[in-house]
Design an enzyme around this catalytic site. Structure first.
Site, PDB file in Angstrom:
ATOM      1  N   ASN A 227       0.822  -1.198   0.000  1.00  8.60           N
ATOM      2  CA  ASN A 227       0.000   0.000   0.000  1.00  8.60           C
ATOM      3  C   ASN A 227       0.869   1.267   0.000  1.00  8.60           C
ATOM      4  OD1 ASN A 227      -2.077   1.612   2.388  1.00  8.60           O
ATOM      5  ND2 ASN A 227      -2.784   1.106   0.347  1.00  8.60           N
TER       6      ASN A 227
ATOM      7  N   LYS B  84       5.747   4.388  17.147  1.00  9.02           N
ATOM      8  CA  LYS B  84       4.379   4.940  17.153  1.00  9.02           C
ATOM      9  C   LYS B  84       3.336   3.848  16.919  1.00  9.02           C
ATOM     10  CE  LYS B  84       3.841   4.786  12.487  1.00  9.02           C
ATOM     11  NZ  LYS B  84       2.800   4.681  11.481  1.00  9.02           N
TER      12      LYS B  84
END
Lengths: 344, 344
Positions: free
Chosen positions: A13, A206
């Site tokens: 992606n 993160k």
């Protein structure tokens, strides 16, 4: 100097969204880049009865991983990795981290000595009490300098060309400026910072915070709790980097797109966030949810949480990172998700 | 020393959530606080045919502004301001900023000399090229020291007792610790920092950022754009404070609940965010949306944007704050919202 020849290792992606930008910008800067070809290594698989590389090359679209987004006609999908990077001087690594080792095995000794690389890979390489960012792994294995790019970049949104920012961490400014030229567009703003480790670690860590944010939303706690978890996560990210890496810049975490912004977007709409939210009360494993929800894409946050846990455990430092530790405990040790905020 | 007598000036959504905490904590610490009464000044109005003060005192619930949440029985609503603060040694200011001036007019000379105050008011006091935080205004008008509290605190969520954090900026540590005792609970974590200005300014300026985030969502731009706007907003907040106030601490903005966390929660679920999102494409004024959507609560972000614009204009510094300026232009000057990200 000759023109830069671009090759992209990976075509999921995010890799496909990046290929779109590289295709456009090589054409925009034909003085700098060979604009005749942006080679993309595609792990060959079948898609609707055809080879995925053939679909991409005939339709100029990665219909499996980035459907609905056209790529420039100079973007060429190539199933053989060595063939894809042959002659390349600018190598972009954008595979899931679990596939990097194998890719480097076949690339070692087979890239140009004057090439440079940039890592868009999320994760860390942990062996016992030893930890490395993938930009360093690439640099050491291939003997070429490696920068890092990370930022608030949900791939589908970058591909749709809505306003976004990103951060490139460089080792020498010249490389940074080259990568900026290859990626920046009027709606995709690139900031440069001399901090490869900080940018790389933001991109990896993160995802642990995004898992925690998913748990909060799955529990229905509301946005104060989510904001608190994100703040605590951001500070654990910063402390982790300052404790275990030298020369990491505080502003990478607190002020750059790679830091605070990426934590925000990943906790609002990232895949790790979504799957973690679905995990709460679902009585399904992360593996099962990954295969049901992600259409072949891979989860990263829970694996990074495990890598970081193993590393911190080996250093006897888990207790200094209560949020990272709690995410690991919930994802891998069966601790009830309701205990997430205890002891924070 | 005698026990602290608490009075709360204001009883909206947030004031009522705070009254709940103060009612509980005076009872928890009867050695420190007079636990027989937490006086709350309520601007008298009619609610379902009765006086609002009577509703609150008979039902122990502010059914207009915080319905469904019970207050301790020591919380007493009083319609007369001077009566409410009489004898009080710990004054909490939590009115909309437009009502503070009038309240101070009647309080001046009528509070105890040994009292202390804390401001939960969002906004700044601007006259030409002169700017003050409301904690300073209170301190100067009443001659008593004033701390400030701000954080990622959507009132309804704090009232529901989900995990939240907040920040208290103090001038002397003793005051900070007193306020912490009055507000902290196991699920409402208070951090102390010696930075009244930073905490106050975070609370005011984040509402401008929340308006911008609402515009982004109204436009359907996605979470990368929203994260980018929040990052840019956070940095403009920090720069503004460092340019125009002395001794503001950078960590108030980048690391405390008052800074990064409150920006996050306000941009996810705050009233300024919601109304700004509804503004896009609605063909209605902010005044109209406020009265349709907020049940008597007030919008703050667009007014703070105007105050800050007037101040920056007087200083000839608007151009250094492009996001603040764009929010003002869109909200007050008819600039199309699609121009939000131009020039950032």
């Amino acid at each position: 100097m000759g023109k830069e020849k671009v090759a992209i290792v990976g075509s999921g992606n995010w890799g496909s969204a990046i290929a779109r930008l590289a295709g456009m910008n090589t054409k925009k800067h034909p003085d700098v880049f060979d604009d005749s070809r942006v080679a993309v290594w595609v792990y060959e698989e079948e898609f609707e009865g055809k080879k995925l590389t053939e679909v991409i090359n005939s339709e100029h679209e990665n219909r499996k991983y980035l459907p609905g987004v056209k790529l420039e006609d100079n973007v060429v999908a190539i199933p053989d990795l060595k063939e894809a990077v042959k002659d390349a001087t600018a190598l972009i690594f954008v595979t899931p981290h679990q596939f990097l080792g194998k890719a480097l095995d076949s690339l070692e000794g087979n890239v140009r000595k004057d090439a440079k690389a940039i890592s868009l890979i999320k994760g860390v390489d942990v062996h016992g009490d030893d930890i490395h960012i993938f930009a360093d792994v690439i640099e050491q294995r291939l003997g070429i300098p490696c920068s890092a790019l990370s930022g608030a970049n949900i791939a589908n949104e970058v591909a749709r060309d809505t306003f976004s920012e990103t951060t490139i961490g460089y080792r020498n400014k010249e490389d940074g400026e080259l990568w900026l030229k290859l990626f920046q567009t009027p709606n995709f703003k690139v900031q440069l910072i001399e901090d490869v480790a900080g940018v790389s670690l933001c991109g990896a860590l993160k995802n642990i915070v995004a898992v925690a944010a998913g748990f909060v939303d799955g529990l229905g706690y509301g946005s104060n709790s989510k904001a608190a978890i994100m703040r605590i996560g951001l500070l654990e990210m910063k402390h982790f980097c300052q404790e275990f890496f030298t020369d990491v810049k505080e502003e990478s975490f607190l002020q750059e797109s790679a830091g605070v912004s990426d934590v925000i977007t990943s906790c609002l709409a990232g895949r790790n966030y979504k799957v973690a939210a679905a995990f709460v009360g679902a009585n399904k494993s992360f593996d099962q949810l990954e295969s049901e929800m992600l259409n072949g894409q891979k989860l990263q946050g829970i694996h990074t949480a495990k890598d970081v846990h193993n590393f911190l455990n080996a250093k006897n430092r888990s207790r200094a990172y209560p949020l990272f530790d709690k995410v690991y405990q919930i994802a891998w040790e069966g601790v009830p998700v309701e205990q997430l905020t205890e002891g924070l």
